[in-house]
Enzyme design. Structure first.
Site, PDB file in Angstrom:
ATOM      1  CB  THR A 207      -0.857  -0.225   0.911  1.00 39.54           C
ATOM      2  OG1 THR A 207      -1.318  -1.544   1.133  1.00 39.54           O
ATOM      3  CG2 THR A 207      -1.248   1.183   1.678  1.00 39.54           C
ATOM      4  NE  ARG A 235      -9.118  -7.177   3.477  1.00 37.79           N
ATOM      5  CZ  ARG A 235      -8.285  -6.377   3.625  1.00 37.79           C
ATOM      6  NH1 ARG A 235      -7.968  -5.569   2.601  1.00 37.79           N
ATOM      7  NH2 ARG A 235      -7.474  -6.159   4.638  1.00 37.79           N
ATOM      8  N   GLY A 237     -10.458  -2.908   3.583  1.00 36.65           N
ATOM      9  CA  GLY A 237      -9.205  -3.589   4.202  1.00 36.65           C
ATOM     10  C   GLY A 237      -9.096  -1.548   4.902  1.00 36.65           C
ATOM     11  CG  ASP A 238      -5.953  -0.525   6.826  1.00 40.88           C
ATOM     12  OD1 ASP A 238      -5.825  -1.421   6.167  1.00 40.88           O
ATOM     13  OD2 ASP A 238      -4.649   0.616   6.908  1.00 40.88           O
ATOM     14  CB  THR A 258       0.754   0.455   5.092  1.00 42.70           C
ATOM     15  OG1 THR A 258       0.855  -1.140   3.678  1.00 42.70           O
ATOM     16  CG2 THR A 258       2.379   0.370   5.961  1.00 42.70           C
ATOM     17  N   GLY A 259      -0.711  -1.727   6.481  1.00 41.49           N
ATOM     18  CA  GLY A 259      -0.699  -3.315   7.154  1.00 41.49           C
ATOM     19  C   GLY A 259      -1.574  -4.227   6.743  1.00 41.49           C
ATOM     20  N   GLY A 261      -4.972  -5.126   7.587  1.00 44.25           N
ATOM     21  CA  GLY A 261      -5.594  -3.604   7.166  1.00 44.25           C
ATOM     22  C   GLY A 261      -7.237  -4.872   8.765  1.00 44.25           C
TER      23      GLY A 261
HETATM   24  N1  ASP Z   1      -3.959  -2.437   4.637  1.00 43.04           N
HETATM   25  C1  ASP Z   1      -4.004  -2.661   3.576  1.00 43.04           C
HETATM   26  C2  ASP Z   1      -5.374  -3.821   3.085  1.00 43.04           C
HETATM   27  O1  ASP Z   1      -5.386  -3.901   4.716  1.00 43.04           O
HETATM   28  C3  ASP Z   1      -2.689  -4.179   2.728  1.00 43.04           C
HETATM   29  C4  ASP Z   1      -1.235  -3.557   2.869  1.00 43.04           C
HETATM   30  O2  ASP Z   1      -1.120  -2.044   3.486  1.00 43.04           O
HETATM   31  O3  ASP Z   1      -0.421  -3.711   1.641  1.00 43.04           O
HETATM   32  O4  ASP Z   1      -5.993  -3.754   2.546  1.00 43.04           O
END
Ligand code: ASP
Length: 373
Positions: A207, A235, A237-238, A258-259, A261
């Protein structure tokens, strides 16, 4: 102590106050020169198991060049007196266009073999925000998120509705081949064949995001992603969720995450950090006020004003780390970038690495990948 403060440029009243009350809190009074306008920018391109062993020198160079390009694009806006919002968009667009990152071109694949893009953006001035999820044909989802913010009455649009809105506002589109890359398709296939999780195949979150402070003291944050490999059932994410992956409030900070989510949503990471900073600031002022002696009538002899204080960079880091620890305790991982109204920019991540960079009006200009760099 007194002489040192004068030397550092504190006003007489501030220096006298600090000497008088023997202030010991880490929040410190603001000196005259520190009021000078400043800008600050931080960017990320994802966190994860990124170690020198699993990144070839050539790839490392490519990542560093891409991060520098984004940093330069955002810095140019801020240097010229442009807004934090424009800087965030300027930094994110080249990252979305670069197939190295999981955003725009190069996004991960859904279980059904498509690229579904998410993005969000927030203006710290008025906390106006825009977000989109599940769009498939918008070349730069961050620009669509901003159009939602400025051109609609809504904050969050999804799927076909978001695409319809984009068409009505002339957002640039791209065909599926633009977003699809072999590397990401292969990751999906590996995942399906070996029944692996998204983390097993990706090893890292790609991300992208940016946070900025402009010369007018305004903050902004933005995040863009393809989500996680093999995501299904719509789905989300965050990253497109205001409060989880993105938040900006001129009173406290701007954050992009980023992480994994699901964990960032559960903790409400971005807003939680900003809220903690706001309260920490208040606590520090109250603590200072409590040490001011009372006059004969029982009233304090001096009222400590918020404008005389700022949180130290250590305190800001502490609050960001505390929130990231919560993510870790629940079982999640990832990282954040953050900028404060005072121009501090910092990172907090609980992974082996995070593609990241920062630049400031004071001459900082750095990109980094591994922890400890
Ligand atoms: N945070 C993003 C998600 O969960 C993934 C990412 O950080 O690459 O969709």
């Amino acid at each position: 102590m007194f002489a040192r403060m004068i030397q550092k440029g504190k006003t007489f009243v501030q220096a006298a106050l600090v000497t008088f009350i023997g202030l010991s809190v880490a929040a410190y009074p603001v000196s005259a020169h520190e009021w000078e306008p400043r800008w600050s920018l931080a960017i990320h391109g994802g966190a994860g198991t990124i170690t020198p062993e699993n990144l070839t020198p050539e790839l490392r160079e490519q990542y560093e060049a891409a991060l520098q390009e984004a940093l330069d694009a955002g810095s140019a806006v801020l240097k010229d007196g442009g807004s934090a919002m424009d800087a965030v968009k300027a930094a994110i667009v080249p990252l979305e266009d670069n197939p190295l990152f999981n955003a725009g071109r190069g996004a991960v694949f859904t279980w059904e073999g498509e690229n579904e893009l998410d993005a969000s953006i927030m203006d710290g001035r008025d906390r106006s925000a825009g977000a989109v999820t599940g769009v498939k044909s918008i070349k730069n989802p961050i620009l669509l998120a901003d159009a939602v913010r400025t051109e609609s009455r809504h904050v969050f649009l999804s799927g076909a509705g978001a695409e319809e809105f984009a068409a009505a506002h002339s957002l640039e589109t791209a065909p599926p081949e633009w977003f699809a890359t072999e590397k990401r398709r292969e990751a999906l296939e590996r995942m399906k064949a070996r029944e692996l999780s998204a983390l097993d195949v990706d090893h890292k979150f790609g991300t992208v995001g940016a946070v900025a402070l402009d010369l007018n003291g305004n903050l902004a944050a933005g995040t863009s992603t393809g989500g996680m490999t093999g995501k299904r059932w719509g789905r989300i994410g965050d990253s497109p969720m205001i409060g989880a992956g993105t938040y900006a409030d001129d009173r406290s900070c701007a954050v992009s995450a980023t992480g994994w989510g699901e964990y960032f949503i559960r903790v409400g990471v971005a807003q939680e950090i900003c809220t903690r900073l706001r309260y920490r600031f208040r606590q520090e002022i109250d603590a200072a006020q409590a040490t001011v002696p009372k006059g004969p009538e029982g009233f304090p002899t001096y009222i400590v004003h918020a404008s005389e204080f700022r949180l130290s960079t250590e305190q800001v880091q502490e609050e960001a780390d505390a929130v990231m620890s919560e993510v870790k305790e629940l079982g999640g991982d990832g990282g954040i970038i953050l900028v404060t109204p005072d121009g501090y920019s910092l990172y907090s991540f609980n992974t082996a690495g995070m593609y990241r960079g920062r630049a400031t009006s004071a001459g900082v200009n750095e990109v980094a990948i591994f922890a400890g760099e």
